[in-house]
Scaffold this motif. Structure first.
Motif, PDB file in Angstrom:
ATOM      1  N   GLY A 265      -2.319  33.444   9.127  1.00 13.67           N
ATOM      2  CA  GLY A 265      -2.724  33.341   9.962  1.00 13.67           C
ATOM      3  C   GLY A 265      -1.479  32.707  10.906  1.00 13.67           C
ATOM      4  O   GLY A 265      -1.699  31.528  12.335  1.00 13.67           O
ATOM      5  N   VAL A 266      -0.260  31.247  10.222  1.00 12.23           N
ATOM      6  CA  VAL A 266       0.692  31.201  10.430  1.00 12.23           C
ATOM      7  C   VAL A 266       1.532  32.140  10.906  1.00 12.23           C
ATOM      8  O   VAL A 266       2.019  32.313  10.263  1.00 12.23           O
ATOM      9  N   TYR A 267       2.002  31.422  12.370  1.00 10.63           N
ATOM     10  CA  TYR A 267       3.153  32.121  13.485  1.00 10.63           C
ATOM     11  C   TYR A 267       4.435  31.313  13.130  1.00 10.63           C
ATOM     12  O   TYR A 267       3.866  30.540  14.010  1.00 10.63           O
ATOM     13  N   SER A 268       5.745  32.164  12.401  1.00  7.86           N
ATOM     14  CA  SER A 268       6.746  30.876  12.599  1.00  7.86           C
ATOM     15  C   SER A 268       7.539  31.675  13.150  1.00  7.86           C
ATOM     16  O   SER A 268       8.123  33.020  11.701  1.00  7.86           O
ATOM     17  N   LYS A 290      -8.952  36.971  18.145  1.00  6.15           N
ATOM     18  CA  LYS A 290      -8.866  35.801  16.595  1.00  6.15           C
ATOM     19  C   LYS A 290      -7.677  34.724  16.894  1.00  6.15           C
ATOM     20  O   LYS A 290      -6.723  34.390  17.923  1.00  6.15           O
ATOM     21  N   LEU A 291      -8.065  33.410  16.309  1.00  5.11           N
ATOM     22  CA  LEU A 291      -7.649  32.341  16.463  1.00  5.11           C
ATOM     23  C   LEU A 291      -6.066  32.219  15.179  1.00  5.11           C
ATOM     24  O   LEU A 291      -6.205  33.001  14.300  1.00  5.11           O
ATOM     25  N   TYR A 292      -4.593  31.762  15.641  1.00  3.97           N
ATOM     26  CA  TYR A 292      -4.145  31.863  14.913  1.00  3.97           C
ATOM     27  C   TYR A 292      -3.439  30.248  15.213  1.00  3.97           C
ATOM     28  O   TYR A 292      -3.533  30.313  16.302  1.00  3.97           O
ATOM     29  N   LEU A 293      -2.403  29.531  14.167  1.00  2.00           N
ATOM     30  CA  LEU A 293      -1.293  28.395  14.345  1.00  2.00           C
ATOM     31  C   LEU A 293      -0.231  29.143  14.565  1.00  2.00           C
ATOM     32  O   LEU A 293       0.248  29.984  13.346  1.00  2.00           O
TER      33      LEU A 293
END
Length: 312
Positions: A265-268, A290-293
């Motif tokens: 769920g972490v996009y970098s 949808k939630l993501y960080l």
């Protein structure tokens, strides 16, 4: 004619005087009877009669003695027999009474300030019948269970003004202010339960659980879950869904925290080393909700075409 009449009178007088003289002299002969027949019982018949009368007298004496003894032992009186007294109100029994056959009574009442005890080696059965003799109710107290068979079973309060518990073919009604379940496993209900309030005891946890199926709480005006002095925790294995068809979902707290997201769920866009040093993230929402960080930067790092939004 007068002379003949006087002669006959004189002849009669002479015959009468002659009869009297012969009777006085003993010359008058009595008729003799040659056969003499004895009258009465003699021999063995007489002895048998005496023995029989003596036996009857002895039996009468023994019978009278037994009657007096039974009256004395059973304590027969004018009011009744021993512990059994018969009066205008009914029958009164004192002490322990044993019935070998069915007992048909209208009312059984103990003495004042004394308990009523009914004992049986097997079971105690109380039957109620109508005018036609048909069984309408039955209460059986056995060694392992208490069974009641009737159209409606009710338990009333002490003053008789309130039904505490009632059962019929359609429903079970509990009229008390509180229903307390003290078992270690709680209460198990096979179907729905309708109640205005569910509360645990003081210093005890309240747990609602459906081990293999769905737990549903419904109310036309709303469902309120309150933890006055603790936390409210909802845990599930799969998805946790909060849905409001007409209203909104309102979160009101001094701090709202989102726990650890899945690593996917972490996009970098940067490398892994850079993401490990990242301490501030941006919360992004995909078009599908949808939630993501995403690592926070000088500008927004949320992209609708990111790989996280493309994943299901």
């Amino acid at each position: 004619m007068d002379e003949s009449t006087s002669l006959d009178i004189e002849a009669l007088k002479m015959n009468e005087e002659q009869y009297v003289l012969e009777a006085q002299s003993g010359h008058l002969q009595q008729p003799r009877c040659d056969a003499v027949y004895p009258v009465g019982l003699y021999g063995w018949r007489k002895r048998f009669l005496y023995y029989f009368l003596s036996l009857l007298l002895v039996i009468m004496i023994v019978n009278l003695a037994l009657t007096v003894w039974i009256v004395k032992v059973m304590n027969f009186t004018v009011d009744g027999m021993g512990n059994l007294q018969v009066n205008g109100e009914g029958i009164r029994l004192e002490g322990i009474s044993e019935f070998l056959l069915p007992l048909y009574v209208k009312e059984i009442q103990s003495r004042r300030a004394s308990p009523l005890v009914v004992r049986s080696d097997r079971n105690v059965t109380v039957n109620a019948r109508n005018d036609q003799g048909q069984l309408t109710g039955q209460l059986t107290v056995g060694p392992d269970s208490v069974e009641a068979q009737c159209q409606r079973f009710e338990v009333w309060s002490r003053d008789g003004g309130k039904v505490l518990f009632s059962v019929d073919e359609k429903k079970i009604s509990v009229g008390t202010d509180t229903v307390r379940v003290t078992g270690s496993d709680g209460g198990v209900f096979g179907h729905s339960v309708e109640t205005p309030h569910i509360q645990a005891d003081a210093s005890q946890d309240l747990k609602l659980e459906s081990p293999t199926r769905t737990l549903t709480m419904e109310a036309p005006r709303g469902v309120e879950v309150t933890a006055a002095r603790g936390k409210l925790k909802a845990t599930c294995r799969k998805d946790l869904e909060l849905q409001s068809t007409e209203g909104e979902i309102f979160l009101d707290a001094n701090t709202i925290r989102l726990g650890s997201f899945l690593p996917l769920g972490v996009y970098s866009p940067s490398s892994d080393a850079a993401s490990q040093k990242q301490t501030v993230y941006e919360l992004c929402i995909c078009p599908n909700g949808k939630l993501y960080l995403s690592p926070a930067g000088s500008s927004s790092s949320c992209y609708s075409t990111s790989n996280v939004c493309l994943w299901n």
